[in-house]
Design a protein around this motif. Structure first.
Motif, PDB file in Angstrom:
ATOM      1  N   THR A   1       0.830  -1.198   0.000  1.00 46.24           N
ATOM      2  CA  THR A   1       0.000   0.000   0.000  1.00 46.24           C
ATOM      3  C   THR A   1       0.865   1.248   0.000  1.00 46.24           C
ATOM      4  O   THR A   1       1.796   1.354   0.793  1.00 46.24           O
ATOM      5  N   VAL A   2       0.531   2.178  -0.870  1.00 44.52           N
ATOM      6  CA  VAL A   2       1.107   3.517  -0.854  1.00 44.52           C
ATOM      7  C   VAL A   2       0.078   4.385  -0.141  1.00 44.52           C
ATOM      8  O   VAL A   2      -1.126   4.251  -0.385  1.00 44.52           O
ATOM      9  N   TYR A   3       0.526   5.262   0.741  1.00 48.30           N
ATOM     10  CA  TYR A   3      -0.413   6.053   1.519  1.00 48.30           C
ATOM     11  C   TYR A   3       0.092   7.468   1.730  1.00 48.30           C
ATOM     12  O   TYR A   3       1.294   7.733   1.646  1.00 48.30           O
TER      13      TYR A   3
ATOM     14  N   ARG B   1      -3.120  11.495  10.167  1.00 45.80           N
ATOM     15  CA  ARG B   1      -4.436  11.306   9.534  1.00 45.80           C
ATOM     16  C   ARG B   1      -4.265  10.672   8.160  1.00 45.80           C
ATOM     17  O   ARG B   1      -3.640  11.258   7.277  1.00 45.80           O
ATOM     18  N   LEU B   2      -4.842   9.493   7.950  1.00 50.84           N
ATOM     19  CA  LEU B   2      -4.785   8.823   6.650  1.00 50.84           C
ATOM     20  C   LEU B   2      -5.783   9.502   5.713  1.00 50.84           C
ATOM     21  O   LEU B   2      -6.986   9.445   5.942  1.00 50.84           O
ATOM     22  N   VAL B   3      -5.267  10.159   4.672  1.00 52.27           N
ATOM     23  CA  VAL B   3      -6.155  10.894   3.766  1.00 52.27           C
ATOM     24  C   VAL B   3      -6.216  10.293   2.370  1.00 52.27           C
ATOM     25  O   VAL B   3      -7.090  10.652   1.575  1.00 52.27           O
ATOM     26  N   TRP B   4      -5.292   9.376   2.050  1.00 53.52           N
ATOM     27  CA  TRP B   4      -5.294   8.736   0.731  1.00 53.52           C
ATOM     28  C   TRP B   4      -4.466   7.462   0.803  1.00 53.52           C
ATOM     29  O   TRP B   4      -3.474   7.406   1.527  1.00 53.52           O
ATOM     30  N   PHE B   5      -4.899   6.442   0.055  1.00 58.36           N
ATOM     31  CA  PHE B   5      -4.078   5.243  -0.085  1.00 58.36           C
ATOM     32  C   PHE B   5      -4.509   4.479  -1.323  1.00 58.36           C
ATOM     33  O   PHE B   5      -5.619   4.650  -1.826  1.00 58.36           O
ATOM     34  N   GLU B   6      -3.578   3.662  -1.834  1.00 60.17           N
ATOM     35  CA  GLU B   6      -3.909   2.747  -2.918  1.00 60.17           C
ATOM     36  C   GLU B   6      -3.104   1.477  -2.723  1.00 60.17           C
ATOM     37  O   GLU B   6      -1.970   1.522  -2.241  1.00 60.17           O
ATOM     38  N   THR B   7      -3.712   0.358  -3.077  1.00 63.65           N
ATOM     39  CA  THR B   7      -3.039  -0.929  -2.928  1.00 63.65           C
ATOM     40  C   THR B   7      -2.436  -1.358  -4.258  1.00 63.65           C
ATOM     41  O   THR B   7      -2.896  -0.943  -5.326  1.00 63.65           O
ATOM     42  N   HIS B   8      -1.408  -2.176  -4.154  1.00 60.10           N
ATOM     43  CA  HIS B   8      -0.704  -2.704  -5.326  1.00 60.10           C
ATOM     44  C   HIS B   8      -0.551  -4.207  -5.165  1.00 60.10           C
ATOM     45  O   HIS B   8      -0.473  -4.720  -4.054  1.00 60.10           O
ATOM     46  N   ASP B   9      -0.471  -4.891  -6.286  1.00 59.41           N
ATOM     47  CA  ASP B   9      -0.288  -6.341  -6.262  1.00 59.41           C
ATOM     48  C   ASP B   9       1.123  -6.737  -5.837  1.00 59.41           C
ATOM     49  O   ASP B   9       1.323  -7.836  -5.333  1.00 59.41           O
ATOM     50  N   ALA B  10       2.075  -5.852  -6.062  1.00 58.24           N
ATOM     51  CA  ALA B  10       3.466  -6.179  -5.755  1.00 58.24           C
ATOM     52  C   ALA B  10       4.144  -4.995  -5.076  1.00 58.24           C
ATOM     53  O   ALA B  10       3.855  -3.834  -5.394  1.00 58.24           O
TER      54      ALA B  10
END
Length: 119
Positions: free
Chosen positions: A8-10, A51-60
């Protein structure tokens, strides 16, 4: 068999339009716990960026790291636009993972360039 990693990038913020931090992790919930409880020394604990305001998950993990490095090079306005495209009110997305709301901070302690004291 390859082990599955939830990469995860956050982006964390001290508050709406406050100080930003971009990171990458294989365990977002654990990393949020560490940030929110001041267990990671450095920038996020110094400036109250929790405060977590954005994230995206990745397969690798390798693709997540590439994305994190790209975002870190972006100018501030691009990061704000990325956040506001999905989270215009800068809501704390960590609440969806079971975290309690963060206490409100005074402006001086809200990540406006004033490091928090470590007393």
């Amino acid at each position: 068999m390859k082990r599955e990693i939830n990469s995860t990038v956050y982006i964390l913020a001290s508050r709406k339009n406050g100080t930003l931090y971009t990171g990458v992790t294989s365990d977002l919930v654990k990393r949020l716990y560490e940030h929110r409880n001041g267990l990671i020394d450095g920038f996020t604990s110094d400036y109250g960026v929790k405060r977590l305001v954005w994230f995206e998950t990745h397969d690798a993990m390798d693709s997540a790291i590439v994305r994190e490095k790209r975002i870190k090079k972006w100018n501030r306005q691009w990061k704000i636009e990325l956040i506001e495209a999905e989270n215009p009110e800068w809501d704390d997305l960590a609440l969806a993972f079971g975290f309690e709301p963060l206490p409100a901070l005074s402006r001086e302690r809200a990540g406006d360039g004033f490091p928090l004291s470590r007393e």
